[in-house]
Design a protein around this motif. Structure first.
Motif, PDB file in Angstrom:
ATOM      1  N   LEU A 176     -31.419  31.079 -48.451  1.00  0.00           N
ATOM      2  CA  LEU A 176     -30.159  31.100 -49.143  1.00  0.00           C
ATOM      3  C   LEU A 176     -29.978  32.260 -50.232  1.00  0.00           C
ATOM      4  O   LEU A 176     -28.701  32.516 -50.249  1.00  0.00           O
ATOM      5  CB  LEU A 176     -30.304  29.529 -49.764  1.00  0.00           C
ATOM      6  CG  LEU A 176     -28.849  29.140 -50.267  1.00  0.00           C
ATOM      7  CD1 LEU A 176     -27.704  29.332 -49.105  1.00  0.00           C
ATOM      8  CD2 LEU A 176     -28.832  27.586 -50.815  1.00  0.00           C
ATOM      9  N   GLY A 177     -31.048  32.274 -51.059  1.00  0.00           N
ATOM     10  CA  GLY A 177     -30.856  33.480 -52.235  1.00  0.00           C
ATOM     11  C   GLY A 177     -30.344  34.744 -51.292  1.00  0.00           C
ATOM     12  O   GLY A 177     -29.289  35.373 -52.026  1.00  0.00           O
ATOM     13  N   PRO A 178     -31.042  35.138 -50.416  1.00  0.00           N
ATOM     14  CA  PRO A 178     -30.530  36.571 -49.877  1.00  0.00           C
ATOM     15  C   PRO A 178     -29.226  36.564 -49.292  1.00  0.00           C
ATOM     16  O   PRO A 178     -28.485  37.362 -49.327  1.00  0.00           O
ATOM     17  CB  PRO A 178     -31.668  37.004 -48.873  1.00  0.00           C
ATOM     18  CG  PRO A 178     -32.775  36.269 -49.156  1.00  0.00           C
ATOM     19  CD  PRO A 178     -32.590  34.937 -50.007  1.00  0.00           C
ATOM     20  N   ALA A 179     -28.819  35.420 -48.743  1.00  0.00           N
ATOM     21  CA  ALA A 179     -27.425  35.191 -48.238  1.00  0.00           C
ATOM     22  C   ALA A 179     -26.380  34.996 -49.220  1.00  0.00           C
ATOM     23  O   ALA A 179     -25.242  35.893 -48.848  1.00  0.00           O
ATOM     24  CB  ALA A 179     -27.477  33.847 -47.374  1.00  0.00           C
ATOM     25  N   ILE A 180     -26.686  34.461 -50.368  1.00  0.00           N
ATOM     26  CA  ILE A 180     -25.713  34.637 -51.442  1.00  0.00           C
ATOM     27  C   ILE A 180     -25.529  36.085 -51.874  1.00  0.00           C
ATOM     28  O   ILE A 180     -24.373  36.824 -52.035  1.00  0.00           O
ATOM     29  CB  ILE A 180     -26.130  33.821 -52.443  1.00  0.00           C
ATOM     30  CG1 ILE A 180     -26.132  32.284 -52.258  1.00  0.00           C
ATOM     31  CG2 ILE A 180     -25.192  33.854 -53.772  1.00  0.00           C
ATOM     32  CD1 ILE A 180     -26.742  31.481 -53.170  1.00  0.00           C
ATOM     33  N   GLU A 181     -26.539  36.791 -52.064  1.00  0.00           N
ATOM     34  CA  GLU A 181     -26.715  38.173 -52.155  1.00  0.00           C
ATOM     35  C   GLU A 181     -25.816  39.165 -51.352  1.00  0.00           C
ATOM     36  O   GLU A 181     -25.156  39.912 -51.731  1.00  0.00           O
ATOM     37  CB  GLU A 181     -28.060  38.729 -52.438  1.00  0.00           C
ATOM     38  CG  GLU A 181     -28.105  40.193 -53.151  1.00  0.00           C
ATOM     39  CD  GLU A 181     -29.410  40.376 -53.428  1.00  0.00           C
ATOM     40  OE1 GLU A 181     -30.027  41.632 -52.910  1.00  0.00           O
ATOM     41  OE2 GLU A 181     -30.564  39.494 -53.854  1.00  0.00           O
ATOM     42  N   GLU A 182     -26.142  39.021 -49.963  1.00  0.00           N
ATOM     43  CA  GLU A 182     -25.552  39.671 -48.980  1.00  0.00           C
ATOM     44  C   GLU A 182     -24.259  39.524 -48.676  1.00  0.00           C
ATOM     45  O   GLU A 182     -23.149  40.692 -48.612  1.00  0.00           O
ATOM     46  CB  GLU A 182     -26.253  39.490 -47.701  1.00  0.00           C
ATOM     47  CG  GLU A 182     -27.764  39.881 -47.516  1.00  0.00           C
ATOM     48  CD  GLU A 182     -28.730  39.310 -46.426  1.00  0.00           C
ATOM     49  OE1 GLU A 182     -29.800  39.598 -46.361  1.00  0.00           O
ATOM     50  OE2 GLU A 182     -28.157  38.148 -45.894  1.00  0.00           O
ATOM     51  N   LEU A 183     -23.639  38.187 -48.562  1.00  0.00           N
ATOM     52  CA  LEU A 183     -22.247  38.210 -48.696  1.00  0.00           C
ATOM     53  C   LEU A 183     -21.231  38.316 -49.898  1.00  0.00           C
ATOM     54  O   LEU A 183     -20.077  38.105 -49.848  1.00  0.00           O
ATOM     55  CB  LEU A 183     -22.177  36.685 -48.072  1.00  0.00           C
ATOM     56  CG  LEU A 183     -22.659  36.296 -46.842  1.00  0.00           C
ATOM     57  CD1 LEU A 183     -22.397  35.011 -46.243  1.00  0.00           C
ATOM     58  CD2 LEU A 183     -22.166  37.397 -45.592  1.00  0.00           C
ATOM     59  N   GLY A 184     -22.096  38.393 -51.016  1.00  0.00           N
ATOM     60  CA  GLY A 184     -21.307  38.872 -52.333  1.00  0.00           C
ATOM     61  C   GLY A 184     -21.563  40.250 -52.706  1.00  0.00           C
ATOM     62  O   GLY A 184     -21.387  40.520 -53.717  1.00  0.00           O
ATOM     63  N   SER A 185     -21.928  41.197 -51.723  1.00  0.00           N
ATOM     64  CA  SER A 185     -22.339  42.450 -51.890  1.00  0.00           C
ATOM     65  C   SER A 185     -20.929  43.238 -52.423  1.00  0.00           C
ATOM     66  O   SER A 185     -20.145  42.894 -51.855  1.00  0.00           O
ATOM     67  CB  SER A 185     -22.934  43.241 -50.820  1.00  0.00           C
ATOM     68  OG  SER A 185     -23.179  44.480 -51.111  1.00  0.00           O
ATOM     69  N   SER A 186     -20.938  44.206 -53.030  1.00  0.00           N
ATOM     70  CA  SER A 186     -19.927  45.128 -53.647  1.00  0.00           C
ATOM     71  C   SER A 186     -19.641  46.098 -52.447  1.00  0.00           C
ATOM     72  O   SER A 186     -18.763  46.630 -52.370  1.00  0.00           O
ATOM     73  CB  SER A 186     -20.656  45.724 -54.896  1.00  0.00           C
ATOM     74  OG  SER A 186     -21.721  46.797 -54.515  1.00  0.00           O
ATOM     75  N   CYS A 187     -20.519  46.060 -51.431  1.00  0.00           N
ATOM     76  CA  CYS A 187     -20.286  46.864 -50.141  1.00  0.00           C
ATOM     77  C   CYS A 187     -19.140  46.171 -49.241  1.00  0.00           C
ATOM     78  O   CYS A 187     -18.783  47.085 -48.309  1.00  0.00           O
ATOM     79  CB  CYS A 187     -21.426  47.292 -49.628  1.00  0.00           C
ATOM     80  SG  CYS A 187     -22.742  48.191 -50.337  1.00  0.00           S
ATOM     81  N   LEU A 188     -19.079  44.965 -49.528  1.00  0.00           N
ATOM     82  CA  LEU A 188     -18.133  44.258 -48.778  1.00  0.00           C
ATOM     83  C   LEU A 188     -16.785  44.381 -49.459  1.00  0.00           C
ATOM     84  O   LEU A 188     -16.644  44.456 -50.621  1.00  0.00           O
ATOM     85  CB  LEU A 188     -18.633  42.748 -48.555  1.00  0.00           C
ATOM     86  CG  LEU A 188     -20.121  42.704 -47.638  1.00  0.00           C
ATOM     87  CD1 LEU A 188     -20.204  41.034 -47.643  1.00  0.00           C
ATOM     88  CD2 LEU A 188     -19.772  43.386 -46.478  1.00  0.00           C
ATOM     89  N   SER A 189     -15.599  43.836 -48.690  1.00  0.00           N
ATOM     90  CA  SER A 189     -14.374  43.797 -49.060  1.00  0.00           C
ATOM     91  C   SER A 189     -14.188  42.610 -50.267  1.00  0.00           C
ATOM     92  O   SER A 189     -14.953  41.814 -50.234  1.00  0.00           O
ATOM     93  CB  SER A 189     -13.244  43.671 -48.022  1.00  0.00           C
ATOM     94  OG  SER A 189     -13.755  42.215 -47.361  1.00  0.00           O
ATOM     95  N   GLU A 190     -13.286  42.828 -51.035  1.00  0.00           N
ATOM     96  CA  GLU A 190     -13.074  41.841 -52.229  1.00  0.00           C
ATOM     97  C   GLU A 190     -13.056  40.323 -51.672  1.00  0.00           C
ATOM     98  O   GLU A 190     -13.322  39.302 -52.226  1.00  0.00           O
ATOM     99  CB  GLU A 190     -11.761  42.186 -52.865  1.00  0.00           C
ATOM    100  CG  GLU A 190     -11.661  41.427 -54.160  1.00  0.00           C
ATOM    101  CD  GLU A 190     -12.630  41.578 -55.193  1.00  0.00           C
ATOM    102  OE1 GLU A 190     -12.738  40.586 -56.054  1.00  0.00           O
ATOM    103  OE2 GLU A 190     -13.291  42.627 -55.212  1.00  0.00           O
TER     104      GLU A 190
END
Length: 341
Positions: free
Chosen positions: A75-89
């Motif tokens: 769950l921790g990495p998932a939050i980090e991955e889907l909240g990455s600055s590399c993704l759209s706003e």
């Protein structure tokens, strides 16, 4: 928990320590397979005399490992991955990782609820009652104070009552089959969540720049997680014809992370773990896997092993403390590993 540099969306130098990365396939395979297979084989072996207390320790330790894996390593990495600055706003406007985890928990719950209702209907047709805590009881079984009453007809012929009739044999066969299927489905759900996670961390290990620390941590991570899976597989009470299931489950687990590493090495020149596509796929799968392991860990393992387990509830304070201590130790060690992986 796999750390990602959210400020760098470029590909990493995956040729760094290539020889050791290839060797990690076999090293992690040995650790994963040993953790998963040893409890299964030791419990069946006549030559390896492992005390029951050690098996109990492995079982409860493994429960703690699985729960910590769900929260810290998925769950921790998932939050980090889907909240990455590399993704759209748009991905940062809503907690998608938590929503997907919630979706996964309710999906598993509904599937299990439907399966139990369907199973209860079938058991009722053959004269059996299904207890929500996992005990199937024949319809002729006594309940409550009236259970002390003795059937006068049965008392007249004790010898005949002692010999099982054809219908009783048939009912017992259905009971064994139902119990076996329930156990297999439960372990399959647990292993599905773990397998997804193992493949993903193997893929990440193959291309991660911080390989040395991550490699050492994942050897322990996969061995502990394998111990958790293996202890569950070892305690499956199955008919003779299904005895191969625990061994197959342990073997499959052993291969998952090495397969992920091999795929990552094969795609190392084209695979970028920080690309939007990779982050979304990894984040979604981590979220869903987290939901599976949270539900399985808290409901199937924690609640059923402690709250709904009559033997545990009536056991001594010393045994209860031992079980809780083993579980908390497994949870604590796995959570600590999240500092580096």
């Amino acid at each position: 928990m796999i750390r990602r540099d959210t400020d760098d969306c470029s590909s990493s130098n995956s040729d760094y320590l290539l020889g050791l990365r290839i060797a990690s396939i076999f090293i992690i395979y040995v650790g994963s397979s040993f953790g998963a297979l040893f409890p299964v084989l030791a419990r069946r072996s006549k030559f390896i005399n492992v005390p029951k207390s050690l098996f109990d320790f492995a079982k409860y330790f493994g429960s703690g490992v699985i729960i910590a894996t769900a929260f810290i390593h998925l769950l921790g990495p998932a939050i980090e991955e889907l909240g990455s600055s590399c993704l759209s706003e748009g991905w940062r406007e809503y907690p998608y990782a938590l929503a997907l985890c919630l979706l996964s928990i309710f999906a598993i719950f509904i599937v299990e609820l439907v399966a139990f209702r369907w199973g209860t209907t079938i058991l009722a047709k053959i004269g059996m009652h299904h207890d929500a805590h996992g005990h199937e009881i024949g319809s002729h079984a006594a309940h409550g104070p009236e259970g002390n009453m003795i059937d006068s007809n049965a008392a007249k012929d004790v010898e005949a009552a002692a010999a099982p009739s054809e219908s009783e044999k048939h009912t017992h066969t259905h009971h064994m089959l139902d119990a076996a299927v329930s156990q297999i489905v439960g372990v399959a759900i647990l292993e599905f969540g773990v397998v997804l996670h193992s493949v993903l961390i193997g893929l990440t290990l193959a291309v991660n720049e911080g390989f040395k620390i991550l490699f050492v941590v994942l050897v322990f991570h996969q061995t502990f997680e394998g111990l958790g899976i293996g202890s569950r597989l070892a305690y499956m009470n199955l008919p003779q014809r299904y005895n191969f299931v625990p061994i197959i489950g342990a073997v499959v687990y052993g291969f998952t992370t090495p397969v992920g590493i091999a795929i990552g090495l094969g795609l190392r020149t084209t695979y970028n773990p920080n690309s939007p596509t990779a982050l979304i796929v990894s984040g979604v799968l981590d979220s869903l896997s987290a939901g599976i392991l949270i539900y399985t860990g808290l409901v199937e393992l924690l609640a059923h092993e402690f709250l709904f387990n009559k033997e545990m509830m009536e056991s001594s304070n010393a045994r209860l403390t031992y079980a809780l201590g083993a579980m908390l130790l497994g949870c604590g060690l796995m959570a600590l590993l999240g500092k580096w992986a």
